[in-house]
Motif scaffolding. Structure first.
Motif, PDB file in Angstrom:
ATOM      1  N   LYS A 134       0.844  -1.194   0.000  1.00 43.94           N
ATOM      2  CA  LYS A 134       0.000   0.000   0.000  1.00 43.94           C
ATOM      3  C   LYS A 134       0.883   1.249   0.000  1.00 43.94           C
ATOM      4  O   LYS A 134       0.628   2.207  -0.727  1.00 43.94           O
ATOM      5  CB  LYS A 134      -0.884  -0.039   1.247  1.00 43.94           C
ATOM      6  N   PHE A 158      -4.066   3.448  -7.080  1.00 41.15           N
ATOM      7  CA  PHE A 158      -5.273   3.104  -6.338  1.00 41.15           C
ATOM      8  C   PHE A 158      -6.387   4.127  -6.539  1.00 41.15           C
ATOM      9  O   PHE A 158      -7.467   3.983  -6.002  1.00 41.15           O
ATOM     10  CB  PHE A 158      -4.951   2.946  -4.856  1.00 41.15           C
ATOM     11  N   GLY A 159      -6.108   5.183  -7.300  1.00 42.89           N
ATOM     12  CA  GLY A 159      -7.149   6.162  -7.556  1.00 42.89           C
ATOM     13  C   GLY A 159      -7.850   5.908  -8.879  1.00 42.89           C
ATOM     14  O   GLY A 159      -8.794   6.588  -9.228  1.00 42.89           O
ATOM     15  N   ASN A 248     -14.607   2.451  -7.265  1.00 43.92           N
ATOM     16  CA  ASN A 248     -15.717   2.077  -8.139  1.00 43.92           C
ATOM     17  C   ASN A 248     -15.825   0.558  -8.281  1.00 43.92           C
ATOM     18  O   ASN A 248     -16.046   0.046  -9.357  1.00 43.92           O
ATOM     19  CB  ASN A 248     -15.542   2.746  -9.512  1.00 43.92           C
ATOM     20  N   HIS A 249     -15.633  -0.173  -7.165  1.00 42.76           N
ATOM     21  CA  HIS A 249     -15.745  -1.645  -7.096  1.00 42.76           C
ATOM     22  C   HIS A 249     -14.750  -2.360  -8.001  1.00 42.76           C
ATOM     23  O   HIS A 249     -14.919  -3.530  -8.293  1.00 42.76           O
ATOM     24  CB  HIS A 249     -17.162  -2.102  -7.471  1.00 42.76           C
ATOM     25  N   TYR A 265     -22.635  -5.899   6.784  1.00 43.79           N
ATOM     26  CA  TYR A 265     -24.078  -5.692   6.748  1.00 43.79           C
ATOM     27  C   TYR A 265     -24.837  -6.797   7.472  1.00 43.79           C
ATOM     28  O   TYR A 265     -26.058  -6.859   7.381  1.00 43.79           O
ATOM     29  CB  TYR A 265     -24.571  -5.601   5.286  1.00 43.79           C
TER      30      TYR A 265
ATOM     31  N   ASP B 281      -7.709  11.938  -4.915  1.00 43.13           N
ATOM     32  CA  ASP B 281      -8.429  10.909  -5.664  1.00 43.13           C
ATOM     33  C   ASP B 281      -8.774   9.729  -4.741  1.00 43.13           C
ATOM     34  O   ASP B 281      -8.402   9.705  -3.581  1.00 43.13           O
ATOM     35  CB  ASP B 281      -7.635  10.466  -6.900  1.00 43.13           C
ATOM     36  N   TRP B 282      -9.460   8.734  -5.293  1.00 45.82           N
ATOM     37  CA  TRP B 282      -9.975   7.651  -4.443  1.00 45.82           C
ATOM     38  C   TRP B 282      -8.873   6.852  -3.782  1.00 45.82           C
ATOM     39  O   TRP B 282      -9.048   6.311  -2.693  1.00 45.82           O
ATOM     40  CB  TRP B 282     -10.917   6.758  -5.247  1.00 45.82           C
ATOM     41  N   GLY B 283      -7.735   6.774  -4.452  1.00 45.69           N
ATOM     42  CA  GLY B 283      -6.607   6.070  -3.841  1.00 45.69           C
ATOM     43  C   GLY B 283      -6.140   6.788  -2.591  1.00 45.69           C
ATOM     44  O   GLY B 283      -5.896   6.166  -1.556  1.00 45.69           O
ATOM     45  N   ILE B 284      -6.031   8.108  -2.695  1.00 51.21           N
ATOM     46  CA  ILE B 284      -5.589   8.895  -1.541  1.00 51.21           C
ATOM     47  C   ILE B 284      -6.625   8.806  -0.429  1.00 51.21           C
ATOM     48  O   ILE B 284      -6.282   8.611   0.742  1.00 51.21           O
ATOM     49  CB  ILE B 284      -5.359  10.361  -1.974  1.00 51.21           C
ATOM     50  N   ASN B 286      -8.582   6.444   0.228  1.00 49.06           N
ATOM     51  CA  ASN B 286      -8.546   5.132   0.829  1.00 49.06           C
ATOM     52  C   ASN B 286      -7.289   4.919   1.655  1.00 49.06           C
ATOM     53  O   ASN B 286      -7.315   4.310   2.708  1.00 49.06           O
ATOM     54  CB  ASN B 286      -8.653   4.089  -0.284  1.00 49.06           C
ATOM     55  N   GLU B 287      -6.162   5.455   1.154  1.00 50.22           N
ATOM     56  CA  GLU B 287      -4.907   5.303   1.890  1.00 50.22           C
ATOM     57  C   GLU B 287      -4.979   5.933   3.260  1.00 50.22           C
ATOM     58  O   GLU B 287      -4.527   5.378   4.243  1.00 50.22           O
ATOM     59  CB  GLU B 287      -3.788   6.035   1.132  1.00 50.22           C
ATOM     60  N   GLU B 434     -25.295   2.108   7.247  1.00 48.60           N
ATOM     61  CA  GLU B 434     -23.961   1.678   6.839  1.00 48.60           C
ATOM     62  C   GLU B 434     -23.932   1.298   5.352  1.00 48.60           C
ATOM     63  O   GLU B 434     -23.042   1.708   4.612  1.00 48.60           O
ATOM     64  CB  GLU B 434     -23.547   0.492   7.723  1.00 48.60           C
ATOM     65  N   GLU B 435     -24.933   0.530   4.945  1.00 43.77           N
ATOM     66  CA  GLU B 435     -24.937   0.067   3.560  1.00 43.77           C
ATOM     67  C   GLU B 435     -25.249   1.214   2.599  1.00 43.77           C
ATOM     68  O   GLU B 435     -24.675   1.305   1.512  1.00 43.77           O
ATOM     69  CB  GLU B 435     -25.938  -1.078   3.397  1.00 43.77           C
ATOM     70  N   ASN B 438     -22.081   3.236   2.161  1.00 44.21           N
ATOM     71  CA  ASN B 438     -21.103   2.617   1.268  1.00 44.21           C
ATOM     72  C   ASN B 438     -21.548   2.688  -0.184  1.00 44.21           C
ATOM     73  O   ASN B 438     -20.726   2.901  -1.076  1.00 44.21           O
ATOM     74  CB  ASN B 438     -20.865   1.160   1.663  1.00 44.21           C
ATOM     75  N   GLN B 442     -19.118   4.265  -2.782  1.00 44.35           N
ATOM     76  CA  GLN B 442     -18.446   3.313  -3.664  1.00 44.35           C
ATOM     77  C   GLN B 442     -19.120   3.193  -5.019  1.00 44.35           C
ATOM     78  O   GLN B 442     -18.458   2.958  -6.020  1.00 44.35           O
ATOM     79  CB  GLN B 442     -18.364   1.948  -2.988  1.00 44.35           C
ATOM     80  N   THR B 443     -20.432   3.311  -5.045  1.00 49.20           N
ATOM     81  CA  THR B 443     -21.092   3.144  -6.338  1.00 49.20           C
ATOM     82  C   THR B 443     -21.356   4.486  -7.005  1.00 49.20           C
ATOM     83  O   THR B 443     -21.073   4.655  -8.183  1.00 49.20           O
ATOM     84  CB  THR B 443     -22.408   2.364  -6.175  1.00 49.20           C
ATOM     85  N   GLN B 446     -17.979   7.265  -6.728  1.00 51.26           N
ATOM     86  CA  GLN B 446     -16.880   6.708  -7.511  1.00 51.26           C
ATOM     87  C   GLN B 446     -17.315   6.453  -8.948  1.00 51.26           C
ATOM     88  O   GLN B 446     -16.518   6.605  -9.880  1.00 51.26           O
ATOM     89  CB  GLN B 446     -16.334   5.444  -6.840  1.00 51.26           C
ATOM     90  N   GLY B 447     -18.579   6.074  -9.128  1.00 51.45           N
ATOM     91  CA  GLY B 447     -19.090   5.869 -10.477  1.00 51.45           C
ATOM     92  C   GLY B 447     -19.151   7.170 -11.249  1.00 51.45           C
ATOM     93  O   GLY B 447     -18.865   7.218 -12.445  1.00 51.45           O
ATOM     94  N   SER B 450     -15.663   8.186 -12.297  1.00 49.17           N
ATOM     95  CA  SER B 450     -15.060   7.339 -13.332  1.00 49.17           C
ATOM     96  C   SER B 450     -15.845   7.372 -14.632  1.00 49.17           C
ATOM     97  O   SER B 450     -15.486   6.691 -15.584  1.00 49.17           O
ATOM     98  CB  SER B 450     -14.946   5.899 -12.836  1.00 49.17           C
ATOM     99  N   LYS B 452     -19.025   6.422 -15.110  1.00 50.55           N
ATOM    100  CA  LYS B 452     -20.076   5.416 -15.267  1.00 50.55           C
ATOM    101  C   LYS B 452     -21.443   6.101 -15.400  1.00 50.55           C
ATOM    102  O   LYS B 452     -22.331   5.598 -16.074  1.00 50.55           O
ATOM    103  CB  LYS B 452     -20.041   4.485 -14.053  1.00 50.55           C
TER     104      LYS B 452
END
Lengths: 303, 474
Positions: A134, A158-159, A248-249, A265, B281-284, B286-287, B434-435, B438, B442-443, B446-447, B450, B452
């Motif tokens: 990581k 990772f981005g 994005n999964h 969950y 970005d999403w990597g940062i 998440n890190e 929680e769901e 997420n 995440q969907t 992030q979608g 990207s 989507k």
């Protein structure tokens, strides 16, 4: 005789080969039943239930399975897992074979090299290595810095949903140790005469590799391929630690999806159903590999 | 099935490891205390003994529990573990009880909690978040203990008690470990460098976006690395119109009439900023995750970060090592004269396990936990601003405990509490939260980044549809 047989003393019973075998195997048998068989049976049962941890399970028939195939996140996780396996497994096997061939060249330090190259596999699945990767591939890590220095501003493994899986595949390939050892022992068993005969006939290194090494090694390649396919489908640690399935999964592999459904969950029944679907897919893939193996695996003792 | 087996084994292994780690920790602290610093521990034990001798009335507050045991579990950072263990030892000293404790980091905590819940082996006392509605069956309401005075609430205002009360039935689900507010921290030096005015108490999202763009242009780094996506999104919903809330206060439903306008607004604004490189970005994202001490702001690379006010202490400590002084700011608003969308809430709470056989002892411990000035001098509001007015004023009077950073937090919480729309309680988080959270990140976020989804409208519509779908599952 008959009478004597029926009256076996305890001592005699304990000294029978079968008894001795079972006693020694008992730790495994008990462990297998308690940790594999029973959980498996339970999970099969729960996969037909709506089951939240802490609440009673409720039989709902096939709803979980129907739900799974309507769940775009699950289907996506299947897709990325298969992508990971298709790219990751061959890469790892090629890498392991390459190193194994380098290491069978007899040198004095051979043992040392083997030990050194095996170390990553010993620690490979651990959280610590995932954390190191990581950092290594992270936005402040040396690799991204080098790429940025070459002019790719804003690049980050990772981005990006296209690139995020690359470090994960590399991390997996890096843990080639056990496949390498198996390859190395297989290489040693190829009779030297084959190579000598080929040399006399004027075959080059590449021809020797294609016509002697690969066919002789094919049973071992099959074994390694199966083991790696199975472990590839079960990839979890790196994805959980490094990317958490994102972005994005793109790296949400099936095992991570199952973990999230079950533990984040609390949807245990659904998670169990997903793991059974996974099992069936893995069994199918393994079965196909076995079927086709007849055409490309060469056994010496076959006539 | 292999998968399940391996997972089960990994889980078991992780648990065993963490237990071993905790056991080792506990043993080592005990042994170091008993050998290396006997003198010190004598002194430490002498101090509370003296104070109780001066005030004999207090001694009766702590009955003799010699031979009894109590189990406790919490999550947090290393600082928190150290302080909590000290307080536990202090309580052991006072009552002769033996406390078994276990601590984990935030994400491992819930996995372990669920496993223990399934096995009916939860500890007598456990730390609980605002997600208590999800684990309602495991919690024993404290109403009786508060009514009979076992847990003394004379110095705790009703508003503070309300932060951990189930609005639907009046059950008090725990004792808050302190209050906090989600907020932004910023580095004034970088704002100066980029020629951007500091955030005001009613700065707007447009001003925020403008500041981000100017700072990123100047520094070449993201102006802000991490965001709590659901919090900014939900607070925008609250800001949008009076009476709007993403979830209703009692957690029984959504409370914004399915109006996707605020979602479109904030999702569009933030993803544009991320695409321009102004937000990490999403990597940062998440890190850094929840590890606030690793945020770029602490090293002078980013200008802002979103956090909970109680995390400001830990963040400032790391930033100070690089000579950086940070300030706190409120959320940007949709309109300068509109709603703040901020809320003072319980950061987390201690709850009593409904299956515990030692509820009385647990209640006594909670009383000590929340009311003992000595104990809170050690805890020093690391979990949030103390809910007991007596404890808080004692801490504020002590300049050693209330340094500049802590004073900033106190002042900030006061300020947020004074906003007309900042209700002094937090909505109960529904089980589906929680769901939904997420899925949002995440969907849909992030979608959207990207590509989507073609527009923020499409992503917002998709999210709202899925949120309702998820809700039905719980």
């Amino acid at each position: 005789m008959e009478k004597q047989k029926r009256k076996t003393t305890l001592k005699e019973f304990m000294n029978r080969d079968n008894t001795v075998g079972y006693v020694f195997a008992a730790p495994f048998i008990i462990g297998f039943c308690a940790l594999t068989l029973v959980p498996m049976a339970l999970s099969l049962f729960y996969s037909f239930c709506s089951y939240q941890v802490g609440k009673p399970a409720e039989w709902i028939g096939l709803s979980n399975f129907i739900g799974l195939f309507r769940d775009s996140t699950f289907l996506n996780s299947l897709k990325v897992t298969i992508q990971y396996v298709i790219i990751g497994v061959p890469l790892k096997l090629v890498f392991a074979l390459l190193i194994a061939m380098l290491l069978t060249k007899p040198t004095k330090a051979q043992g040392l090299y083997r030990a050194i190259y095996y170390i990553p596999s010993l620690i490979g699945g651990s959280v610590a290595v995932a954390l190191v990767w990581k950092q290594l591939f992270g936005s402040r890590g040396p690799i991204v810095k080098a790429i940025k220095a070459m002019g790719a501003t804003g690049f980050n493994f990772f981005g990006s949903d296209t690139w995020a899986f690359v470090p994960l595949v590399l991390c997996n390939a890096w843990q080639f140790g056990s496949s390498m050892l198996i390859f190395a022992s297989g290489l040693k068993q190829i009779p030297k005469d084959y190579y000598e005969a080929a040399s006399i006939d004027g075959a080059g290194a590449w021809k020797k590799f294609c016509y002697i090494t690969l066919p002789s090694l094919s049973p071992i390649i099959l074994f390694n391929l199966l083991m790696q396919l199975i472990s590839g489908f079960m990839t979890f640690t790196q994805a959980q630690i490094i990317t958490q399935g994102g972005p994005n999964h793109a790296t949400e592999y099936v095992s991570l999806y199952i973990f999230n459904q079950g533990f984040a969950y609390a949807r245990m029944g659904y998670a169990c159903a997903a793991s059974w679907v996974m099992l069936i897919i893995m069994a199918a893939v393994t079965g196909v590999v076995f079927k086709t193996s007849k055409t490309w695996v060469f056994y010496e003792n076959e006539d | 099935m292999k998968l399940k087996k391996v997972m089960a084994l990994t889980m078991a292994g992780m648990m065993a490891l963490s237990l071993a780690a905790c056991g080792g920790e506990a043993a080592s602290t005990e042994s170091s205390q008993s050998t290396a610093s006997k003198e010190e521990s004598k002194e430490a034990s002498a101090a509370p003994a003296e104070s109780s001798a001066e005030a004999p009335a207090e001694e009766s507050e702590y009955p003799d529990y010699s031979g009894e045991t109590l189990s406790i579990m919490w999550w947090g950072s290393d600082t928190r573990h150290e302080r909590t263990v000290k307080v536990i030892e202090m309580y052991e000293e006072l009552t002769g009880i033996d406390i078994e404790y276990e601590y984990l980091d935030g994400s491992a905590y819930w996995t372990s909690f669920q496993a223990k819940m399934a096995a009916n082996e939860l500890p007598d006392v456990f730390q609980m978040g605002n997600n208590w509605l999800t684990y309602y069956d495991t919690i024993y309401p404290l109403n009786d203990y508060i009514a009979d005075g076992t847990i003394d609430t004379t110095n705790i205002s009703d508003a503070m008690l309300a932060t951990t009360t189930n609005q639907a039935n009046g059950d008090i689900t725990g004792i808050s470990n302190g209050t906090n507010a989600r907020c932004f921290a910023y580095n004034p030096a970088i704002f100066d460098e980029a020629g951007v005015p500091y955030p005001t108490d009613n700065w707007t999202w447009d001003e925020f976006a403008d500041a981000c763009r100017k700072i990123t242009e100047k520094t070449g780094n993201p102006a802000i690395t991490t965001l709590e996506w659901e919090t900014v999104t939900y607070s925008t919903v609250t800001q949008w119109k009076e009476g709007y809330n993403f979830f209703a206060m009692d957690g029984s439903d959504f409370a914004f009439n399915g109006d996707t306008e605020p979602l479109v607004y904030i999702m569009g604004l933030l993803t544009d900023l991320m695409k321009e490189g102004c937000i990490g970005d999403w990597g940062i994202q998440n890190e850094i995750g929840t590890n606030i001490e690793a945020d770029w702001i602490a090293y002078g690379d980013a200008a802002m970060v979103m956090l909970s006010s109680n995390q400001f202490t830990a963040l400032s400590k790391v930033a100070a090592e690089s000579g950086i002084e940070l300030e706190l700011a409120t959320f940007p608003r949709v309109k300068a004269d509109g709603q703040s969308g901020m809320v003072v809430r319980s950061s987390q709470q201690l709850s009593i396990y409904s299956g515990s056989e030692k509820k009385d002892i647990a209640a006594n411990f909670l009383n000590f936990w929340v009311n003992s000035v000595e104990a809170n001098k050690i805890l020093n509001c690391e979990r949030g601003v103390s809910i007991s007015s007596e404890v808080l004023s004692a801490l504020q009077a002590d300049s050693e405990l209330t340094d500049e950073t802590t004073a900033k937090i106190y002042a900030f919480i006061d300020k947020v509490g004074s906003f007309p729309d900042a209700a002094n309680s937090s909505p109960a988080e529904p089980a589906a939260a929680e769901e939904i959270k997420n899925a949002l990140k995440q969907t849909y976020y992030q979608g959207l980044t990207s590509g989507k989804f073609s527009s923020a409208q499409e992503a917002a519509d998709g999210f709202w549809a899925e949120a309702q779908e998820i809700w039905k599952n719980y």
